[in-house]
Structures are given as C-alpha cells and as structure tokens.
Design a protein around this motif. Structure first.
Motif, PDB file in Angstrom:
ATOM      1  N   ALA A  48     -31.431-105.627 -12.482  1.00 11.29           N
ATOM      2  CA  ALA A  48     -31.882-104.378 -11.886  1.00 11.29           C
ATOM      3  C   ALA A  48     -32.711-103.575 -12.881  1.00 11.29           C
ATOM      4  N   ARG A  49     -33.648-102.825 -12.352  1.00 13.14           N
ATOM      5  CA  ARG A  49     -34.403-101.869 -13.160  1.00 13.14           C
ATOM      6  C   ARG A  49     -33.695-100.518 -13.047  1.00 13.14           C
ATOM      7  N   VAL A  50     -33.398 -99.886 -14.176  1.00 10.73           N
ATOM      8  CA  VAL A  50     -32.642 -98.639 -14.193  1.00 10.73           C
ATOM      9  C   VAL A  50     -33.561 -97.491 -14.580  1.00 10.73           C
ATOM     10  N   LEU A  51     -33.536 -96.430 -13.769  1.00 11.33           N
ATOM     11  CA  LEU A  51     -34.257 -95.199 -14.066  1.00 11.33           C
ATOM     12  C   LEU A  51     -33.227 -94.132 -14.405  1.00 11.33           C
ATOM     13  N   LEU A  52     -33.213 -93.668 -15.644  1.00  7.62           N
ATOM     14  CA  LEU A  52     -32.234 -92.684 -16.096  1.00  7.62           C
ATOM     15  C   LEU A  52     -32.805 -91.274 -15.944  1.00  7.62           C
ATOM     16  N   LEU A  53     -32.029 -90.402 -15.303  1.00  6.76           N
ATOM     17  CA  LEU A  53     -32.417 -88.995 -15.225  1.00  6.76           C
ATOM     18  C   LEU A  53     -32.119 -88.333 -16.571  1.00  6.76           C
ATOM     19  N   THR A  54     -32.900 -87.323 -16.901  1.00  2.00           N
ATOM     20  CA  THR A  54     -32.703 -86.597 -18.161  1.00  2.00           C
ATOM     21  C   THR A  54     -31.803 -85.398 -17.920  1.00  2.00           C
ATOM     22  N   PRO A  55     -30.628 -85.350 -18.542  1.00  2.00           N
ATOM     23  CA  PRO A  55     -29.715 -84.214 -18.332  1.00  2.00           C
ATOM     24  C   PRO A  55     -30.384 -82.891 -18.712  1.00  2.00           C
ATOM     25  N   GLY A  56     -30.147 -81.885 -17.872  1.00  2.00           N
ATOM     26  CA  GLY A  56     -30.707 -80.561 -18.135  1.00  2.00           C
ATOM     27  C   GLY A  56     -32.132 -80.388 -17.674  1.00  2.00           C
ATOM     28  N   THR A  57     -32.741 -81.438 -17.149  1.00  2.00           N
ATOM     29  CA  THR A  57     -34.123 -81.378 -16.667  1.00  2.00           C
ATOM     30  C   THR A  57     -34.144 -81.620 -15.167  1.00  2.00           C
ATOM     31  N   ARG A  58     -34.825 -80.746 -14.438  1.00  2.00           N
ATOM     32  CA  ARG A  58     -34.908 -80.912 -12.990  1.00  2.00           C
ATOM     33  C   ARG A  58     -35.891 -82.036 -12.658  1.00  2.00           C
ATOM     34  N   THR A  59     -35.417 -83.060 -11.980  1.00  2.00           N
ATOM     35  CA  THR A  59     -36.243 -84.210 -11.628  1.00  2.00           C
ATOM     36  C   THR A  59     -36.306 -84.348 -10.118  1.00  2.00           C
ATOM     37  N   GLU A  98     -39.014 -88.194  -5.102  1.00  2.00           N
ATOM     38  CA  GLU A  98     -40.321 -88.699  -5.509  1.00  2.00           C
ATOM     39  C   GLU A  98     -40.164 -89.918  -6.412  1.00  2.00           C
ATOM     40  N   LEU A  99     -39.134 -89.897  -7.257  1.00  2.00           N
ATOM     41  CA  LEU A  99     -38.864 -91.034  -8.134  1.00  2.00           C
ATOM     42  C   LEU A  99     -38.558 -92.282  -7.304  1.00  2.00           C
ATOM     43  N   ALA A 100     -37.782 -92.101  -6.231  1.00  2.00           N
ATOM     44  CA  ALA A 100     -37.452 -93.234  -5.361  1.00  2.00           C
ATOM     45  C   ALA A 100     -38.683 -93.740  -4.621  1.00  2.00           C
TER      46      ALA A 100
END
Length: 455
Positions: free
Chosen positions: A158-169, A173-175
């Motif tokens: 699987a390809r993993v996309l990690l969100l950055t804590p404390g940053t609104r993402t 849109e990422l999906a």
C-alpha cells in the motif's frame, strides 16, 4: 449447532430466567414480611434522589453542583446502609444476584431464539493492486505509530499518505488526487470524521474503502466487526478480504458514516477547548445548555412526523440496537436503508429522574427510524429573528467534527452506496444483544418441544 439445538437452549435459558426472576421477587416479598413495605419505598425514594442529584450535577455549577454530586453518590450508599440496618444484609444481595442471573439468562434465551436476519451483502474481495491509505498519526493517541501501521501497510504494497499533526489538510482533496493517480482502493487510519470524508470519494468513484480502527472510539469499525484493540489486523483485508455494501449518510451534502448530532452535544463540540479537555469542557458547558441558555431547542421532521422542542437530537446512519441515551450500543446493520433518530427533551429534575429510571419508556426520549430528517432551530430560539428561520444557522457535530450549518439541515441516506473491504475473519462480528422482551421469555419457557424435536 442445529435449529433444534438452538430451540432447546432458548427454552432452557428462558425457564432459568423465569425461575430466577420469580426467586428474586420471592426474596423481596419475604423481606417485606419481615421489615414491612416502608423500606422498599425508602429504596425507591433513594433512587429518585440519586437521579435528581445527577441532574443538579450536570445542569448547575458551584454549590448546587457539589450538592448534586453528593446526592448522586450518597443516596445509593444511604439506601445500602438502610437495607443493612433493616436486616436485609442477606436478602438484598441475594435479590440483586438473582435478578442479574435472570437478565443474563433472558438475553441468552432471546439470542438463541433469534431467527437469522437477512445476511449482509458480502462477496469475495479482489486484492487491490494500488491501494492508498491515509493515516492520521495523532488519531487515537498515536495508534498509527504504536501499532506500526505505516510499515505493515507498505509491506503489503500500500501507498501511505501521512497527515501532518497540527496542520489542517484537505483530506477529501488528498483522496481525489490519489484516485486521479490510479488508486484502486482508498483507506483511512483515523477517526470517523476523516473516514467519512474519504468514504465519500470512494463511493463517488465506486472504489472499495478500507477502515482501519486507529481512531479514539472507532464506531464504524465496531459496527463492521473489526478488531479495535489491534488496528493492524484491519490490514488483513488487503490480502484476504471480503466486500460489504453499506449505506452512506448525507447531511447537507456532506457524507457521514456514524452520527450527526444536534443540540447539546453539538454545542459542546463547537468549543475550541473540547479537543484537549473533553470531559471538563462538557461539564462546564452543560449547565448553560440544559438550562436553555446556550442550548437552543430544536424542531425536526422525520418523514413528515414533527419532533419538537428537543434539547439533543442524534441522527445515525442506520438505527442503534439500544434506545437508551446512556447505552446507545451498536448498529446491528449498516445496510438497512433507514436513519435512526434519537431525541431528548428534559425540562427539569423530575423528567431527568423519570428518564434515569424508565430509560427508553420515558416520554423525555423520542426514538424513531426515518428515511429523511429535516432539522430546524426551535420556534422560540433567539436565532429565529426577523431574517426568518430559514436564515438561521445551528451547530452540528458530524461524526464528531464541529460544523455550523444553515437550517433546515437535511439528513438522508444513500442505500448501499459504499463498498467496504473488510478482513474475512472479523473478531468483532458477534451477535448483537437482543432487546429484552419478557413476554417472549414467558412464551419460550412455557413452550414444549414439537413431536419431531429432541427431548
């Protein structure tokens, strides 16, 4: 186990339940002979005082809150001391134990007697070739790192996309970007709010969706039968999975997988300090909300049926198995095509006591199912200004995420719109606890095996 075995087991458990319940009643009657009915009335009074104390604790601050807490804790202790002083040191525990046994046997009988429901739509899942998983490292207190989810997922391709804590993402849109780059499965390790955003994209493109139980409560994972104690087991679906078709909720054009909350809970979630101190924020906010200050009343239409003056309203993607605000339980199905509606209206300590004692039978509680729910601010709200009710906005919690939406807020379902890939073996996929029905218990207890049944 054959159907005959289930019937025999249900019959035996029902008889045990009836005998235990009868014995509990007999113990109470014998105690009345010895002590008189006054002590039982005092016990009921203690229960009422406990409920009133709980209401004062939740709905007030300062000295009244302290007094309410003292009553809520002290009343049961006083009743216990009264029973012991009155000579019920043996009969009271015996009665409680017998009644607990009766309840356990009754639920076991109903579970054994229950006819199989229409099975959920399950089909073999094809292992994805380009799965993309979005993971929130902060979710669930750091479960992503604690269970090595990134390493395990990547080892499975699987390809993993990690969100950055404390940053609104912008997770949605990422999906969408992942789909544009060729993803043939979308998955989320995070809370229900993040799950819903990605699930909407998966449903839009008719892609399978993978739930990883890395959130705090993991309501969706629980109702799918996934392992909530070890989120890494959810990744087994990538190599040995089956596919379910489940409903996807819609509130004002936004997807939800669990619940949409209005009123008291939604107003609490709106507070900025809620994320860091949930219990403290709730206790600080409840007095204003329950007293009708900050907590506005709500009016709703559930398939045209009016539900007015509610302090709290919860709309769920399929109904919960228990109609009790303190024990909501699980959703037996996620593909039933109906919303669950739970409303609470408590106008004072007396109604709070009635709700605490009678639970789902209390008139303070409204329980419905509906295909469409329309929610507005109550007619008496300050928000219903000269601009008109249609211009009002109300706080809404969508899968635990705080929003403010213009009224009327409309909730609907998209039946079986979401393809969910789950592991073939799901440790949480267990029988639901059936609703207690003593009339059915009595029928089972008096039933006799048919001529072809085993004695």
């Amino acid at each position: 186990m054959s159907r005959a075995d289930h019937s025999d087991r249900a019959r035996s458990l029902a008889r045990c339940a009836v005998l235990a319940a009868a014995a509990a009643v007999l113990v109470v009657l014998l105690s009345l002979v010895r002590t008189g009915p006054l002590i039982i009335l005092q016990g009921l009074a203690g229960l009422a005082v406990c409920a009133v104390g709980a209401w004062w604790f939740l709905a007030h601050r300062g000295v009244v809150r302290v007094l309410g807490g003292a009553l809520a804790v002290g009343a049961p202790a006083a009743v216990l001391a009264l029973f012991l002083y009155g000579g019920l040191w043996f009969t009271a525990p015996a009665g409680v134990a017998l009644w607990a046994g009766a309840l356990a046997c009754a639920r076991g009988a109903l579970r054994a007697d229950r006819r199989p429901e229409r099975p959920a739509a399950v089909r073999p899942g094809r292992p994805p070739r380009r799965p993309v998983l979005i993971m929130n490292p902060a979710s669930g207190g750091g479960k992503v790192a604690r269970f090595g989810l990134v390493e395990r997922a990547e080892a499975l391709g699987a390809r993993v996309l990690l969100l950055t804590p404390g940053t609104r993402t912008d997770v949605e849109e990422l999906a969408r970007k992942a789909v544009a780059e060729g993803a043939d499965l979308l998955g989320v390790a995070g809370g229900d709010g993040t799950q819903a955003l990605v699930a909407a994209v998966a449903a839009e493109h008719d892609l399978p969706f993978l739930v990883i139980s890395a959130g705090t409560r993991n309501h969706l994972a629980m109702d799918l039968g996934l392992d909530r104690s070890d989120p890494s087991r959810c990744l087994d679906a990538l190599t040995d999975g089956v596919e379910l078709r489940v409903d996807l909720g819609d509130v004002a054009g936004r997807a939800f997988v669990n619940t949409v909350s209005f009123g008291v809970y939604a107003a609490i979630v709106q507070r900025p300090e809620y994320r860091d101190a949930k219990a403290g924020t709730a206790l600080d906010a409840l007095p204003d909300l329950l007293a009708g200050g900050a907590g506005e009343r709500l009016d709703a239409l559930a398939d045209g049926l009016p539900v007015t003056g509610q302090q709290a309203l919860l709309v769920s993607n399929n109904p919960y198995s228990a109609a009790d605000p303190l024990e909501v339980g699980r959703r037996p199905r996620l593909d039933g095509g109906e919303l669950g509606v739970l409303g609470i209206r408590v106008d004072g300590a007396a109604q709070a006591a009635d709700l605490a004692v009678r639970g789902a039978l209390s008139p303070a509680l409204t329980v419905l199912t509906s295909r469409r729910v329309e929610v507005r601010a109550g007619a008496g709200d300050d928000s219903d200004s000269a601009a008109g009710t249609a211009a009002a906005s109300i706080p809404v919690a969508v899968d635990g995420e705080a929003l403010t939406l213009p009224t009327p807020v409309v909730c609907t379902l998209r039946p079986r719109a979401l393809r969910v890939l789950v592991p073939r073996n799901r440790p949480g996929a267990m029988d639901q606890v059936p609703e207690l029905n003593w009339r059915r218990i009595a029928t089972l207890a008096l039933d006799r095996p048919g001529p072809g049944a085993r004695a």
